[in-house]
Write a protein that holds these residues in place. Structure first.
Motif, mmCIF file in Angstrom:
data_model
loop_
_atom_site.group_PDB
_atom_site.id
_atom_site.type_symbol
_atom_site.label_atom_id
_atom_site.label_comp_id
_atom_site.label_asym_id
_atom_site.label_seq_id
_atom_site.Cartn_x
_atom_site.Cartn_y
_atom_site.Cartn_z
ATOM 1 N N GLY A 1 -0.394 11.822 0.551
ATOM 2 C CA GLY A 1 -0.951 12.829 1.442
ATOM 3 C C GLY A 1 -0.306 14.184 1.312
ATOM 4 N N ASP A 2 -1.072 15.204 1.729
ATOM 5 C CA ASP A 2 -0.568 16.578 1.651
ATOM 6 C C ASP A 2 -0.398 17.226 3.021
ATOM 7 N N THR A 3 -0.525 16.417 4.080
ATOM 8 C CA THR A 3 -0.321 16.957 5.427
ATOM 9 C C THR A 3 0.579 16.029 6.240
ATOM 10 N N SER A 4 1.155 16.596 7.286
ATOM 11 C CA SER A 4 1.949 15.768 8.193
ATOM 12 C C SER A 4 1.066 14.715 8.852
ATOM 13 N N HIS A 5 -0.217 15.017 9.086
ATOM 14 C CA HIS A 5 -1.146 14.044 9.670
ATOM 15 C C HIS A 5 -1.310 12.826 8.756
ATOM 16 N N ASP A 6 -1.371 13.058 7.446
ATOM 17 C CA ASP A 6 -1.482 11.951 6.488
ATOM 18 C C ASP A 6 -0.251 11.049 6.574
ATOM 19 N N LEU A 7 0.914 11.673 6.595
ATOM 20 C CA LEU A 7 2.159 10.908 6.596
ATOM 21 C C LEU A 7 2.363 10.179 7.918
ATOM 22 N N LEU A 8 1.980 10.807 9.027
ATOM 23 C CA LEU A 8 2.051 10.141 10.325
ATOM 24 C C LEU A 8 1.077 8.965 10.384
ATOM 25 N N MET A 9 -0.115 9.133 9.822
ATOM 26 C CA MET A 9 -1.079 8.041 9.776
ATOM 27 C C MET A 9 -0.491 6.857 9.024
ATOM 28 N N ALA A 10 0.133 7.130 7.881
ATOM 29 C CA ALA A 10 0.758 6.065 7.099
ATOM 30 C C ALA A 10 1.843 5.369 7.914
ATOM 31 N N ALA A 11 2.718 6.136 8.526
ATOM 32 C CA ALA A 11 3.798 5.552 9.327
ATOM 33 C C ALA A 11 3.240 4.738 10.493
ATOM 34 N N ASN A 12 2.229 5.257 11.151
ATOM 35 C CA ASN A 12 1.611 4.547 12.271
ATOM 36 C C ASN A 12 0.963 3.237 11.830
ATOM 37 N N ALA A 13 0.566 3.155 10.557
ATOM 38 C CA ALA A 13 -0.041 1.939 10.014
ATOM 39 C C ALA A 13 0.990 1.022 9.367
ATOM 40 N N ALA B 1 0.829 -1.205 0.000
ATOM 41 C CA ALA B 1 0.000 0.000 0.000
ATOM 42 C C ALA B 1 0.864 1.256 0.000
ATOM 43 N N LEU B 2 0.247 2.348 -0.418
ATOM 44 C CA LEU B 2 0.910 3.648 -0.449
ATOM 45 C C LEU B 2 -0.124 4.704 -0.093
ATOM 46 N N VAL B 3 0.189 5.533 0.891
ATOM 47 C CA VAL B 3 -0.666 6.662 1.242
ATOM 48 C C VAL B 3 -0.099 7.895 0.554
#
Length: 128
Positions: free
Chosen positions: A76-88, A72-74
């Motif tokens: 995103g245009d926000t730090s929240h998007d990238l943190l969500m991806a990393a957390n997952a 999978a690949l997220v």
């Protein structure tokens, strides 16, 4: 190029999903307006599960679609998007033409930071 690229990605066999801070009603309205809704296999919204950067949106989508985190690949245009991806445990691709600037996205170690949708399209063509 978004309106052309989304159907092309779906037709090429990529499973597309949306994880958004919008409400389910707001997302449905947006997808209906742009006509791209049929190309997304699943969606998760902030009023359906935990908000970003909690990984729930991504993890629930992965489970529903039967996709392993490593496939999978997220985008995103926000730090929240990238943190969500990393957390997952999912890779991310940052787009610096949205809400946050490249300097705010870089610390989250996306696979790339792109500055236009043309760059996104080219990156996906080379890497997806």
């Amino acid at each position: 190029g978004v309106a052309e690229t989304i159907p092309e990605l779906a037709a090429a066999g990529h499973t597309l999903a949306v994880a958004t801070g919008k409400s389910a009603h707001g997302l449905a309205r947006a997808l209906d307006t742009c006509g791209l809704g049929p190309h997304f296999a699943a969606t998760r919204c902030a009023d359906q599960t935990h908000s970003k950067p909690h990984p729930a949106m991504v993890l629930e989508l992965l489970e529903e679609l039967g996709v392993a985190p490593g496939r999978a690949l997220v985008v995103g245009d926000t730090s929240h998007d990238l943190l969500m991806a990393a957390n997952a445990g999912v890779d991310s691709l940052a787009v610096a033409y949205g809400a946050h600037e490249a300097a705010d996205l870089a610390p989250h170690a996306p696979r790339a930071i792109l500055h236009s949708f043309a760059e996104v399209r080219a990156w996906l063509a080379a890497n997806a």
